[in-house]
Structure formats: C-alpha cells, structure tokens
Design a protein around this motif. Structure first.
Motif, PDB file in Angstrom:
ATOM      1  N   ASP A 191       8.155   0.107   7.845  1.00  0.00           N
ATOM      2  CA  ASP A 191       9.235  -0.102   6.863  1.00  0.00           C
ATOM      3  C   ASP A 191       8.968   0.666   5.574  1.00  0.00           C
ATOM      4  N   LYS A 192       7.715   0.772   5.207  1.00  0.00           N
ATOM      5  CA  LYS A 192       7.363   1.489   3.981  1.00  0.00           C
ATOM      6  C   LYS A 192       7.614   2.994   4.125  1.00  0.00           C
ATOM      7  N   LEU A 193       7.366   3.499   5.323  1.00  0.00           N
ATOM      8  CA  LEU A 193       7.439   4.943   5.525  1.00  0.00           C
ATOM      9  C   LEU A 193       8.787   5.425   6.046  1.00  0.00           C
ATOM     10  N   ARG A 194       9.668   4.525   6.471  1.00  0.00           N
ATOM     11  CA  ARG A 194      10.971   4.945   7.001  1.00  0.00           C
ATOM     12  C   ARG A 194      11.731   5.691   5.912  1.00  0.00           C
ATOM     13  N   ASP A 195      12.165   6.915   6.196  1.00  0.00           N
ATOM     14  CA  ASP A 195      12.861   7.704   5.157  1.00  0.00           C
ATOM     15  C   ASP A 195      14.376   7.445   5.214  1.00  0.00           C
ATOM     16  N   LYS A 196      15.100   8.146   4.338  1.00  0.00           N
ATOM     17  CA  LYS A 196      16.542   7.881   4.213  1.00  0.00           C
ATOM     18  C   LYS A 196      17.311   8.289   5.458  1.00  0.00           C
ATOM     19  N   ASP A 197      16.726   9.179   6.257  1.00  0.00           N
ATOM     20  CA  ASP A 197      17.382   9.592   7.494  1.00  0.00           C
ATOM     21  C   ASP A 197      16.999   8.709   8.676  1.00  0.00           C
ATOM     22  N   GLY A 198      16.199   7.671   8.407  1.00  0.00           N
ATOM     23  CA  GLY A 198      15.790   6.762   9.479  1.00  0.00           C
ATOM     24  C   GLY A 198      14.549   7.195  10.234  1.00  0.00           C
ATOM     25  N   LEU A 199      13.941   8.335   9.823  1.00  0.00           N
ATOM     26  CA  LEU A 199      12.712   8.781  10.465  1.00  0.00           C
ATOM     27  C   LEU A 199      11.599   7.796  10.159  1.00  0.00           C
ATOM     28  N   VAL A 250       0.843  -1.199   0.000  1.00  0.00           N
ATOM     29  CA  VAL A 250       0.000   0.000   0.000  1.00  0.00           C
ATOM     30  C   VAL A 250       0.876   1.246   0.000  1.00  0.00           C
ATOM     31  N   GLU A 251       0.442   2.276  -0.715  1.00  0.00           N
ATOM     32  CA  GLU A 251       1.188   3.533  -0.773  1.00  0.00           C
ATOM     33  C   GLU A 251       0.905   4.333   0.511  1.00  0.00           C
ATOM     34  N   TRP A 252       1.575   3.964   1.582  1.00  0.00           N
ATOM     35  CA  TRP A 252       1.274   4.564   2.877  1.00  0.00           C
ATOM     36  C   TRP A 252       1.644   6.038   2.946  1.00  0.00           C
ATOM     37  N   GLN A 253       2.508   6.511   2.066  1.00  0.00           N
ATOM     38  CA  GLN A 253       2.849   7.930   2.068  1.00  0.00           C
ATOM     39  C   GLN A 253       1.648   8.803   1.700  1.00  0.00           C
ATOM     40  N   ALA A 287       5.872  10.478   7.662  1.00  0.00           N
ATOM     41  CA  ALA A 287       6.898   9.577   8.189  1.00  0.00           C
ATOM     42  C   ALA A 287       7.106   9.774   9.689  1.00  0.00           C
ATOM     43  N   ASP A 288       6.838  10.974  10.212  1.00  0.00           N
ATOM     44  CA  ASP A 288       7.018  11.213  11.643  1.00  0.00           C
ATOM     45  C   ASP A 288       5.679  11.161  12.394  1.00  0.00           C
ATOM     46  N   GLY A 289       4.670  10.590  11.753  1.00  0.00           N
ATOM     47  CA  GLY A 289       3.363  10.478  12.392  1.00  0.00           C
ATOM     48  C   GLY A 289       3.306   9.320  13.384  1.00  0.00           C
ATOM     49  N   SER A 290       2.128   9.109  13.941  1.00  0.00           N
ATOM     50  CA  SER A 290       1.936   8.009  14.895  1.00  0.00           C
ATOM     51  C   SER A 290       0.797   7.125  14.413  1.00  0.00           C
ATOM     52  N   LEU A 291       0.850   5.852  14.776  1.00  0.00           N
ATOM     53  CA  LEU A 291      -0.204   4.937  14.355  1.00  0.00           C
ATOM     54  C   LEU A 291      -0.482   3.916  15.447  1.00  0.00           C
ATOM     55  N   SER A 335      -8.647  12.923  11.472  1.00  0.00           N
ATOM     56  CA  SER A 335      -8.184  14.303  11.685  1.00  0.00           C
ATOM     57  C   SER A 335      -6.786  14.536  11.133  1.00  0.00           C
ATOM     58  N   ALA A 336      -5.873  13.557  11.295  1.00  0.00           N
ATOM     59  CA  ALA A 336      -4.497  13.717  10.803  1.00  0.00           C
ATOM     60  C   ALA A 336      -4.214  12.834   9.595  1.00  0.00           C
ATOM     61  N   TRP A 337      -5.258  12.228   9.051  1.00  0.00           N
ATOM     62  CA  TRP A 337      -5.108  11.357   7.868  1.00  0.00           C
ATOM     63  C   TRP A 337      -4.853  12.237   6.640  1.00  0.00           C
ATOM     64  N   LEU A 338      -3.867  11.875   5.825  1.00  0.00           N
ATOM     65  CA  LEU A 338      -3.525  12.694   4.660  1.00  0.00           C
ATOM     66  C   LEU A 338      -4.599  12.663   3.583  1.00  0.00           C
ATOM     67  N   GLY A 339      -5.492  11.687   3.647  1.00  0.00           N
ATOM     68  CA  GLY A 339      -6.588  11.637   2.677  1.00  0.00           C
ATOM     69  C   GLY A 339      -7.807  12.436   3.107  1.00  0.00           C
TER      70      GLY A 339
END
Length: 733
Positions: free
Chosen positions: A121-129, A82-85, A90-94, A233-237
């Motif tokens: 794992d899908k959302l971890r960015d190159k800086d490890g966030l 799934v395209e979780w982005q 990436a710094d959100g909570s779930l 409320s914080a969902w990107l969609g």
C-alpha cells in the motif's frame, strides 16, 4: 539512512557463543546473544563482511525499525510508516517472513500478510503499479519478529541462508549443514591445527562437507565468496562500491591462500555411491588440489604416511534411526576407536554424534565434550587426544588407562591390536553365553539342529533373546520397564552387543539386532527393512529359508520345533491342514513325513510366497496347496476333510484384508469348532498359541477329547522359558 545499523545474525541452536566470537572478529560491536541469534551494531561495510565471511550464521538481518504493537492495526501502521520507497521500486518483488505470536497475531501467515499489505500500500503508485510477491528470489526479503509486544522489522541482507555455500549440489542421506560442520571444526581446534600445518582426515566423509569447510578455513576462503545473488542485490540502500571493496579483499585473500602449499586433507567413504558426488562437491568448491576422497571402510583409512605429520581426525558417524542399528553402530564406533589407536597416535580426534553413549565404547577417553543441536536432535562433540595415557579398557567395571597398567607392571603394555576389553557387566554376560553354548551346543549337534535359542533373559538385567542361526546371531531386545533408566538400559544393551563377538567367536557383521515390544494387530509381521537376504537352515532333515533382517520375526518360530517334528512323525499318508501357516514350515515337515497331501492357509501373500519357496527348496510342489484368505472365512466355506490339522494363530489380528478382528481368547472356540468340523474320524488337531494369559474355554473340553501337551513341545533351548507357548491335542469324541 544512518551510517550505523542494528544487525541480527541468526544461527542454528547452540552456536550463539561461537557466532558472537566470529562476529566480533569481523567488526560487530556491542554483541549480545539470544536464542539461535546474536545482535549488535555495525556500519554497512561490516554488514557486507558478515554476509561474506560468516561461516556460522544463517542470515544477516538489518533492523529498520522497532515499534510497540498491541494489535494487527498497530502492526500495519508501524510497517506502513517506513519510507519503503528508499528500499524497493514500486514494480519490484518482495517476500515476507514473520515469526512470533501475541498482540492479536496468532497465525504467522496472517502476520506476514499484514506486513506485505502495509508495504504494498505504501509503494502503490498513482497508476496502480505495486510490488509483486516472489517467495523464491525476491528483490527484497523482509522479516518481522514479534517479541513480547515489540515488533522488530528487518531487511534480510543474506537472501538464501548463508549455510548454502553453493558447492554442495549433491548430498547423502543425512548431511550436516555447512555452517554446523564449520562450527564442529572450529570447536575441534581445526583453525589452530591448520595454522600449524596439520593434516585432516575424515574416515566417514559422505559427500565431503567437513573436508570442504576445513579446506576453506585453512586456505582463508570466505565461505560465500562464490555467491552471485544476495538479499541486498536489488535493495535501493545497497552501496555497490563498498561491496566491491569487501569482495575484492576476500578474493585477494583466497588467491593468496590457494597459492600456499595445500594441506593434506583426505576423506574416506565406504558407500561407493557417494564417492563421485563428494568429488564433484570438492571440484565445485575449487579445492581439488587440497582434498582427495577415496573409497574405504572405517577400518582401512590411513592418516598421512609421514609419521611426523599430525593433525585432526574428524567424523560424523551415523546416529542410528532404523530397527537394529545399535549393533552395527556399536561395532562401527569400536572399529573407529581401534583404528585411531592403531594408526593415529599423536593426532587429535573429534566425533560429532547423536549417540554419545557409543563414544564411550571407542577405547579412548574423551577429554572434552560440547553440546550441539543438529536440527531438533541433541548431539555431542567428543574431543580426543590419541595418546596411550588416554586409552581405556573395561576391567572389573572400571575404566583404567594404559598408563596406569604400565605403572603396575613396570613394562610397556601392548594395546594396539588388542580387542576391546569388556566391562564387568559385559564380561559377566559373555561368561553366561559361553556356559549356555557349551551346554546347548552338544544337544544341538546331537539333534542335528543348526538354529536354536542360546539365551532368553536368563539374567533379568540383560533382557534380550539371542538365537543362533548357523554362524549368524539374531538378538531381540525386550522393551525395558518404564521404571528402568533408559540410559542404563541402553548401556546394558551395548554390553550385550560388545560381549557377543568375543563370547561366540562371531563376526560383528553377522549380528542382527531387533527391538521387540508389545505388538498389536499385524505389526510383528510388517516389513522392517528391504535387504531381501534369505539364508538356508535345516532341522529334522528339511531345509528352511529364514530372513534375519527384514521382519521382526525371521520366518521360523524356533520354539515350535518339537511340534513340527511331531507333525513330521505323524504325517505319513495323511491329509494335512496348516491354518495361519505363516511360512509353512510345519507343512514342509508334514511333506517330509510322507503326507498324502497338504493345504496351507494364510492371509499374507508375502508369507505364502515364502512358503512356496520353502516347499520348492525341499523338492515338494505337487499335492501341496497354498490358499490365501481369512482363516475363519475359509473354514466356513471349506467342505474337505483332513486327518491332521495344525493351528497356531496370532494373539490378535486386524488386517485390512480380514473381515473384522481376530482375538485368540475371544474367538478360539469358534475357530476350533470350525476346524474340528473338517477333521476326519480318528484324526488329530494340534492347537497352540503364545498368549501368556490364554485360558482354553471349558466348553471345548466338554465337547472334544482334549489333552494339554505344552511340556512335551518345549525343547532344551526353551526350558528356561517354559511358558513360551501352550499346546493342546484335540480329537473328536
């Protein structure tokens, strides 16, 4: 993302049909029902509307993906694809919730962990966030349901369950969830009654859940209008403009509804501790102009004084989970039925109950019933029309309407203040009680006895023991054999409880019910309640304290009355020893009879404190010693002599404070040997027990002078149960 979505709405078990109707009305299409859920298709506006307006749902789940899975790797891969982005920063909570099992997933915690790993794992960015886990207030709540090899991955748009409206911060002991209360109101016809300008009264309103839900329905207020945080409320969609449109529409409807003249909605609650919490809940809901709560018993609640005003009486009476609740509940239901017949003619009524058999005792015929679940408890909603042709009485075992009785007599029948008629079985039982009372009452008055057994399973189908303690009635129900239908046994018990007040002229509030079963260890002595209500009774010139509510036994074994009187007659000038003394009633009699001194031994501090109060009540304190300890151990260490000894041991005891386990059949020889070693020459030991299969060991008779005196220790009130106990008189040879 697509403009249309598959949605799942979850709900309490049994509400699926009602929720499906509600969801269709709010725009959900292609609706199908599942266990504790429905599903359908809708656009985003409808999804928002469902969140805001559903009175019955728990959660609104937006399905992101369905995929087949055979193992944990398939689960990870399917979620990770799934395209979780598009949904979470990436710094959100779930938070992840997982339900179901199979396909190699037998542990929901493991399944949830696998889903979380795939998203992170899908959302971890190159800086490890990477996203963090927040189980309470996450930015995104994900739900995965595993059903027969198919994974259904969803976003929870609700956040906290939709039943949490936000107004009920204070609640009583057993509150209904808000969405279940709304479902009961809908099934009861409240939307129709409210639209017609009808009134609503709840005579047992608790903290006002029915009242608030009813007012929100009547005033067209979306149940979650005041909720500030949602799962989206914080969902990107999330589409804020669309949400504002839906929310503004609901706000305008609420303002218009509250601008109307308020309906008459009243609650009554007997417990004064719940009045202010109920009023606080009403105020938080913004409905103080619509709802009033008053303190009052069921029998005092009043519908609207305007005789032309009709409406709905709705109630969720207690279900009864504590020892002896059946008695108080039966009278509660009878009082409710009586009040409906007296004051609510022309109204409708709805009773939501986990004890539907009690609804049959209200004196009004239920014209419709619905099955519900309150958590894991099966319940019934009973609907009534309060009309004379629906009033019922029990005559000759039949349920006959008032209308039929009027037809027979050609004149109106007054029923409003008439006490509940008894069924044929209850009337038969009442007749037996009155017969026994006539016979035993004369004997009790002559002997100056104010507490005695009135009935002891005289009729096998009514397996109860009934004891009178002055103007109180103590009822013990014997456990029914497994061959007896539980519903039939319960019906007979209710017949008994209905008959007692009328047969004996006893106030319903002075009837205490216990359920007696085969006891093991010290269970019969364990505390059952905490009312701490003691009352004084008398026999043979002594006063004794009994407690009818807190323990299975009352502190006074009525069947030992003749033994206590015998001890009183023989105690003059003697040293008296009472082993397993319980509340030391025999000791009080010995003191009354002039005993030189007494010693009473028991393991229970509670009962020794009770014994001390019994002695003090009669003015005895000096020369009367109370010893706490294991009787067998105490006897082994004792070196004193006694002229009169009484032993009435339990059948079995395994108290933690004892060394080992006491069994009267196995241990009575050792017990008697130890006790008789303390008996002075010429002294007498009385030994009794109520173990039906007890056999006195032959070695006892061989070594001591033994006389069985059982028949001499049974008074007329126990003549029908002559095997209530056995008793012996022992002396040294």
């Amino acid at each position: 993302m697509s403009d249309r979505f598959e949605l799942y709405l979850t709900c309490p078990k049994g509400l699926e049909g009602l929720l499906a109707d509600e969801a269709r009305g709010l725009g959900l299409e292609d609706v199908r029902e599942h266990t504790s859920a429905i599903r359908g298709e809708a656009d985003m506006e409808t999804a928002y509307r469902l969140c805001l307006w559903s009175r019955l749902g728990n959660r609104v789940l937006l399905v992101l993906k369905r995929f087949a899975m055979k193992n944990a790797d398939d689960l990870y891969d399917g979620v990770n694809a799934v395209e979780w982005q598009d949904h979470l920063l990436a710094d959100g909570s779930l938070a992840v919730e997982f339900s179901g099992h199979g396909s190699g997933i037998d542990n929901t915690h493991f399944g949830a962990l696998k889903v979380k790993d795939a998203i992170v794992d899908k959302l971890r960015d190159k800086d490890g966030l990477r996203p963090s886990v927040d189980k309470l207030n996450p930015d995104m709540r994900v739900h995965l349901r595993l059903d027969r090899g198919e994974a259904i991955l969803s976003l929870d748009l609700s956040g906290h369950s939709l039943h949490q409206r936000g107004y009920r911060l204070q609640q009583g002991a057993a509150p209904l969830k808000e969405n279940l209360a709304a479902a009961v109101l809908i099934r009861s016809g409240w939307p129709r009654i409210a639209a017609e300008g009808g009134a609503l009264a709840d005579p047992m309103c608790g903290v006002g859940t029915f009242l608030v839900e009813a007012a929100m329905i009547a005033a067209d207020i979306a149940p979650n209008l005041k909720r500030e945080r949602w799962g989206f409320s914080a969902w990107l969609g999330h589409v804020p403009a669309l949400w504002r449109k839906v929310h503004d529409e609901a706000t305008q409807r609420a303002e218009a509804g509250l601008a109307k003249p308020p309906l008459w909605i009243r609650g009554y609650e007997a417990d004064p501790r719940l009045i202010q919490p109920g009023r606080n809940n009403v105020e938080r809901a913004g409905l103080s102009d619509w709802i009033k709560i008053y303190q009052g018993e069921v029998g005092t609640f009043e519908p609207r004084p305007d005789q032309n005003q009709k409406g709905l009486v709705i109630s969720n009476p207690p279900y009864g989970e504590r020892l002896g609740d059946e008695a108080s509940l039966l009278y509660l239901y009878q009082n409710l039925g009586e009040r409906l017949r007296q004051a609510c003619l022309g109204w409708e009524a709805a009773v939501f109950t986990g004890a539907p058999e009690l609804g049959k005792r209200m004196g009004v015929r239920s014209h419709k019933q619905y099955a519900f679940w309150n958590g894991a408890l099966p319940c019934k909603l009973l609907l009534f029309k309060i009309q004379p042709d629906q009033f019922v009485t029990g005559v000759s075992g039949e349920r006959r309407s008032v209308e039929a009785k009027e037809a027979e007599s050609d004149r109106p029948v007054a029923v409003v203040n008439e006490p509940a008629r008894l069924s044929e079985g209850a009337q038969m039982f009442a007749n037996r009680l009155q017969k026994n009372l006539k016979q035993l009452g004369k004997w009790a008055r002559r002997e100056q006895i104010d507490c005695y057994r009135l009935y002891d399973a005289d009729m096998p189908e009514y397996a109860v023991a009934i004891d009178l303690y002055q103007d109180w009635v103590h009822v013990q129900e014997y456990a029914a054999p497994r061959t007896i239908d539980p519903e039939k046994a319960q019906g007979r018990l209710l017949d008994v409880l209905a008959a007692i007040p009328q047969a004996l002229g006893i106030d319903q509030q002075r009837i205490v019910l216990k359920r007696r079963q085969r006891q093991s260890g010290t269970r019969q002595y364990e505390r059952q309640a905490t009312e701490g209500r003691f009352q004084e009774v008398s026999e043979g010139g002594v006063k004794l304290l009994v407690n009818l509510t807190d323990y299975l036994d009352t502190g006074l074994f009525l069947d030992h009355r003749p033994m206590r009187m015998r001890i009183q007659r023989e105690a003059a000038g003697k040293r008296f020893l009472n082993l397993f003394c319980y509340t030391a009633t025999a000791t009080v009699h010995a003191a009354k009879g002039g005993a030189r001194e007494t010693t009473s031994v028991d393991l229970s501090k509670t009962y020794l404190d009770w014994a001390r109060r019994n002695l003090s009540l009669n003015g005895y304190s000096d020369r009367h010693r109370l010893e706490q300890g294991d009787v067998m151990a105490w006897l082994e260490s004792c070196r004193e002599s006694y002229d009169l000894i009484f032993i009435d041991p339990p059948t079995f005891s395994n108290s933690k404070r004892m060394e080992g386990v006491f069994d009267v059949q196995r241990d009575h020889v050792q017990l008697l040997d130890l006790a008789l070693a303390r008996l002075a020459p010429g002294g007498v030991l009385y030994f009794s027990n109520n173990f039906r299969k007890f056999q006195l060991d032959e070695s006892v008779s061989a070594r001591y002078a033994v006389e069985e005196i059982s028949a001499q220790t049974v008074d007329p009130d126990f003549a029908r149960n002559s095997k209530i106990h056995r008793a012996w008189r022992l002396q040294l040879r």
